[in-house]
Design a protein around this motif. Structure first.
Motif, PDB file in Angstrom:
ATOM      1  N   ARG A 310      73.619  50.457  70.992  1.00 28.85           N
ATOM      2  CA  ARG A 310      74.754  49.755  71.590  1.00 28.85           C
ATOM      3  C   ARG A 310      76.007  49.960  70.750  1.00 28.85           C
ATOM      4  N   ALA A 311      77.066  50.418  71.409  1.00 25.55           N
ATOM      5  CA  ALA A 311      78.348  50.528  70.721  1.00 25.55           C
ATOM      6  C   ALA A 311      78.870  49.136  70.391  1.00 25.55           C
ATOM      7  N   ASP A 312      79.522  49.008  69.269  1.00 23.65           N
ATOM      8  CA  ASP A 312      80.045  47.720  68.812  1.00 23.65           C
ATOM      9  C   ASP A 312      81.121  47.224  69.777  1.00 23.65           C
ATOM     10  N   TYR A 313      80.897  46.020  70.335  1.00 25.00           N
ATOM     11  CA  TYR A 313      81.847  45.437  71.287  1.00 25.00           C
ATOM     12  C   TYR A 313      83.269  45.398  70.731  1.00 25.00           C
ATOM     13  N   ARG A 314      83.372  45.192  69.431  1.00 23.61           N
ATOM     14  CA  ARG A 314      84.689  44.982  68.828  1.00 23.61           C
ATOM     15  C   ARG A 314      85.596  46.213  68.955  1.00 23.61           C
ATOM     16  N   TYR A 315      84.992  47.374  69.190  1.00 28.40           N
ATOM     17  CA  TYR A 315      85.777  48.599  69.245  1.00 28.40           C
ATOM     18  C   TYR A 315      85.817  49.213  70.638  1.00 28.40           C
ATOM     19  N   MET A 316      85.434  48.427  71.634  1.00 27.75           N
ATOM     20  CA  MET A 316      85.440  48.926  73.000  1.00 27.75           C
ATOM     21  C   MET A 316      86.713  48.492  73.731  1.00 27.75           C
ATOM     22  N   ALA A 317      87.213  49.384  74.584  1.00 28.62           N
ATOM     23  CA  ALA A 317      88.379  49.092  75.413  1.00 28.62           C
ATOM     24  C   ALA A 317      88.240  49.880  76.709  1.00 28.62           C
ATOM     25  N   ASP A 318      89.087  49.553  77.698  1.00 30.97           N
ATOM     26  CA  ASP A 318      89.040  50.279  78.969  1.00 30.97           C
ATOM     27  C   ASP A 318      89.183  51.789  78.759  1.00 30.97           C
ATOM     28  N   SER A 319      89.979  52.177  77.768  1.00 31.83           N
ATOM     29  CA  SER A 319      90.303  53.584  77.557  1.00 31.83           C
ATOM     30  C   SER A 319      89.119  54.415  77.076  1.00 31.83           C
ATOM     31  N   ASN A 320      88.150  53.791  76.370  1.00 33.86           N
ATOM     32  CA  ASN A 320      87.020  54.579  75.854  1.00 33.86           C
ATOM     33  C   ASN A 320      85.667  54.138  76.409  1.00 33.86           C
ATOM     34  N   LEU A 321      85.691  53.240  77.403  1.00 32.54           N
ATOM     35  CA  LEU A 321      84.444  52.666  77.910  1.00 32.54           C
ATOM     36  C   LEU A 321      83.514  53.720  78.504  1.00 32.54           C
ATOM     37  N   LYS A 322      84.051  54.619  79.324  1.00 29.64           N
ATOM     38  CA  LYS A 322      83.197  55.536  80.080  1.00 29.64           C
ATOM     39  C   LYS A 322      83.158  56.939  79.479  1.00 29.64           C
ATOM     40  N   ILE A 323      83.616  57.052  78.246  1.00 32.44           N
ATOM     41  CA  ILE A 323      83.609  58.345  77.554  1.00 32.44           C
ATOM     42  C   ILE A 323      82.293  58.517  76.803  1.00 32.44           C
ATOM     43  N   LEU A 324      81.667  59.658  76.953  1.00 34.18           N
ATOM     44  CA  LEU A 324      80.440  59.949  76.215  1.00 34.18           C
ATOM     45  C   LEU A 324      80.811  60.382  74.798  1.00 34.18           C
ATOM     46  N   ASP A 325      80.544  59.511  73.848  1.00 35.54           N
ATOM     47  CA  ASP A 325      80.889  59.804  72.463  1.00 35.54           C
ATOM     48  C   ASP A 325      79.778  59.282  71.561  1.00 35.54           C
ATOM     49  N   GLY A 326      79.998  59.348  70.253  1.00 39.61           N
ATOM     50  CA  GLY A 326      79.059  58.762  69.309  1.00 39.61           C
ATOM     51  C   GLY A 326      77.635  59.251  69.505  1.00 39.61           C
ATOM     52  N   ILE A 327      76.693  58.307  69.518  1.00 44.10           N
ATOM     53  CA  ILE A 327      75.273  58.631  69.652  1.00 44.10           C
ATOM     54  C   ILE A 327      74.999  59.378  70.956  1.00 44.10           C
ATOM     55  N   GLY A 328      75.720  58.991  72.027  1.00 42.08           N
ATOM     56  CA  GLY A 328      75.525  59.650  73.311  1.00 42.08           C
ATOM     57  C   GLY A 328      75.847  61.129  73.247  1.00 42.08           C
ATOM     58  N   LEU A 329      76.949  61.458  72.593  1.00 41.15           N
ATOM     59  CA  LEU A 329      77.358  62.856  72.468  1.00 41.15           C
ATOM     60  C   LEU A 329      76.384  63.622  71.577  1.00 41.15           C
ATOM     61  N   ASP A 330      75.892  62.964  70.524  1.00 38.50           N
ATOM     62  CA  ASP A 330      74.915  63.600  69.644  1.00 38.50           C
ATOM     63  C   ASP A 330      73.655  63.976  70.413  1.00 38.50           C
ATOM     64  N   LEU A 331      73.173  63.048  71.242  1.00 38.86           N
ATOM     65  CA  LEU A 331      71.955  63.306  72.001  1.00 38.86           C
ATOM     66  C   LEU A 331      72.190  64.360  73.085  1.00 38.86           C
ATOM     67  N   PHE A 332      73.373  64.314  73.690  1.00 38.70           N
ATOM     68  CA  PHE A 332      73.701  65.259  74.760  1.00 38.70           C
ATOM     69  C   PHE A 332      73.724  66.692  74.225  1.00 38.70           C
ATOM     70  N   ASN A 333      74.125  66.841  72.970  1.00 33.38           N
ATOM     71  CA  ASN A 333      74.206  68.164  72.352  1.00 33.38           C
ATOM     72  C   ASN A 333      72.920  68.558  71.634  1.00 33.38           C
ATOM     73  N   ASN A 334      71.886  67.717  71.775  1.00 38.86           N
ATOM     74  CA  ASN A 334      70.617  67.963  71.101  1.00 38.86           C
ATOM     75  C   ASN A 334      69.640  68.579  72.107  1.00 38.86           C
ATOM     76  N   SER A 335      69.114  69.719  71.790  1.00 40.74           N
ATOM     77  CA  SER A 335      68.235  70.434  72.729  1.00 40.74           C
ATOM     78  C   SER A 335      66.923  69.693  72.986  1.00 40.74           C
ATOM     79  N   CYS A 336      66.632  68.692  72.155  1.00 42.65           N
ATOM     80  CA  CYS A 336      65.384  67.936  72.340  1.00 42.65           C
ATOM     81  C   CYS A 336      65.522  66.841  73.398  1.00 42.65           C
ATOM     82  N   TYR A 337      66.758  66.514  73.812  1.00 42.08           N
ATOM     83  CA  TYR A 337      66.989  65.432  74.757  1.00 42.08           C
ATOM     84  C   TYR A 337      67.731  65.930  75.990  1.00 42.08           C
ATOM     85  N   LYS A 338      67.470  65.277  77.105  1.00 41.81           N
ATOM     86  CA  LYS A 338      68.171  65.572  78.353  1.00 41.81           C
ATOM     87  C   LYS A 338      68.696  64.264  78.933  1.00 41.81           C
ATOM     88  N   MET A 339      69.966  64.260  79.350  1.00 38.84           N
ATOM     89  CA  MET A 339      70.519  63.054  79.964  1.00 38.84           C
ATOM     90  C   MET A 339      70.014  62.954  81.396  1.00 38.84           C
TER      91      MET A 339
END
Length: 408
Positions: A310-339
């Motif tokens: 879970r991304a920290d609520y304190r750093y969430m805003a409308d502008s970055n809510l639906k952007i795939l970043d952080g852990i999500g981006l790491d997993l998306f770029n990892n050949s062992c995982y599929k979204m």
């Protein structure tokens, strides 16, 4: 010290040309002033601005109104002065008092509030200070509510705080506002249960801090409804707790807080997860030091477990809510995982991945610290919240504007 003794002491000091207040007394005055300003700032942060078409001189006129809600009559005049000074572009301030079911109107503009209160709300008063009935005011405000989703759930703050102090916890402040009111919590659960809400989430604090009280609260909910529990799973009475989780049919699953680098001695050991027969979601808040591999390897050996970063609520805003970043981006770029899924709403977004080697599911959740938003005079709400004081709100920041009409 009492008014009479106070007057005597001040007269004595003036007569003898002494300082009116000692250093100790001045410190107390400064502390009281700071406490008052902190309280006013807290109320002001929740101010909602609305345009209202009201009668003035028998004609309709548009007014910019600042609306706040309070639970008592503490220093209403000073609060009004503070608010119309801070929000000086507003025509007047409306302070809603739920306990007394009335509204205090305050202004420093050249507006006769007594006339506005009389013509529009069957109230009265003075030009700069007037009042009226709360229900009449809310009907005139004309707020409507709409569900953000069909399965709106009720989040219940457990009566007891947890003993942990995780730095990213956004709920800790709720337990600093005063003693929890168990009877009010029970009344609100019963009321919302009768209103037809079908899903209840117990959070905290720590719901399992007192197992018997938790049982009493859940027993107020119809047996065909769903309960989820957010917990740290403390060691205290762990076998009794697990037995209750497994045998209480209303409980469909638990969300278990386990964060990388946060080691707390009072938590149950991991091996107890093998004994829990309901769905388990490992809830892990991301920090700058989070090692996602540690969490995945720690809990991937357990069955019926979904790892939820879970991304920290304190750093969430409308502008970055639906952007795939952080852990999500790491997993998306990892050949062992599929979204395998991405989606959400105006207040949250989920990205779900599957590990190709064994089918392990990992979720990345991003959410705003909010459960409602407004479109014009319509409030779109996704959850209702019962806070430790037992009051019902439609957002985490104690929003309750017009909630009486929602709960009719």
């Amino acid at each position: 010290m009492g008014s009479i003794d106070f007057i005597k002491s001040i007269i004595e000091k003036i007569t003898n040309n002494k300082e009116l207040f000692s250093e100790e007394e001045n410190i107390k005055i400064d502390l009281k002033t700071k406490s008052r300003i902190d309280y006013f700032d807290e109320i002001g942060a929740k101010l909602v601005q609305r345009k209202m078409n009201l009668l003035k001189d028998e004609k309709q006129q548009e007014f910019n109104v600042g609306i706040v809600s309070v639970d008592d009559r503490r220093e209403i005049s000073l609060l009004g002065h503070f608010l119309y000074t801070k929000f000086d572009k507003l025509d007047f301030i409306a302070i809603l008092n739920k306990l007394n079911n009335n509204v205090s109107l305050r202004t420093n503009k050249n507006i006769d509030l007594s006339e506005i209160a009389k013509l529009n709300f069957n109230g009265g008063g003075h030009p700069s200070s007037a009042g009226c009935d709360l229900d009449i005011f809310m009907d005139k405000l004309n707020i409507s509510f709409r569900k953000g989703r069909e399965d709106v759930s009720v989040t219940v703050f457990a009566p007891f705080d947890c003993i942990n102090n995780c730095e990213f916890c956004t709920s800790k402040k709720e337990y600093k506002k005063g003693l929890p009111n168990i009877e009010n919590i029970k009344k609100s659960i019963s009321m919302l249960n009768k209103k037809g809400f079908k899903s209840f989430v117990f959070t905290g604090g720590e719901p399992f801090a007192d197992l018997e009280i938790l049982k009493d609260l859940i027993n107020l909910i119809d047996k065909d409804k769903i309960v989820y529990i957010n917990t740290t799973l403390p060691k205290h009475k762990i076998l009794d707790t697990i037995n209750y989780i497994n045998t209480e049919n209303r409980i469909k699953g638990i969300s278990l807080s386990r964060h990388d680098g946060v080691i707390l001695d009072d938590l149950a050991e991991d091996y107890y997860l093998n004994d829990i027969k309901k769905d388990i979601r490992i809830n892990s808040v991301l920090t700058n030091s989070t090692n996602i591999t540690n969490i995945i390897e720690r809990f991937s050996r357990f069955k019926n477990v979904l790892i939820n970063f879970r991304a920290d609520y304190r750093y969430m805003a409308d502008s970055n809510l639906k952007i795939l970043d952080g852990i999500g981006l790491d997993l998306f770029n990892n050949s062992c995982y599929k979204m395998i899924y991405s989606g959400g709403s105006d207040i949250c977004q989920d990205f779900e991945f599957i590990r190709l080697t064994d089918g392990l599911k990992v979720r990345y959740h991003k959410g705003l610290e909010s459960s409602s938003f407004e479109v014009g005079n319509t409030i779109i709400y996704y959850d209702l919240i019962i806070k430790p004081n037992g009051e019902v709100y439609y957002d985490w920041d104690d929003k309750d504007l017009g909630i009486k009409s929602l709960l009719r």
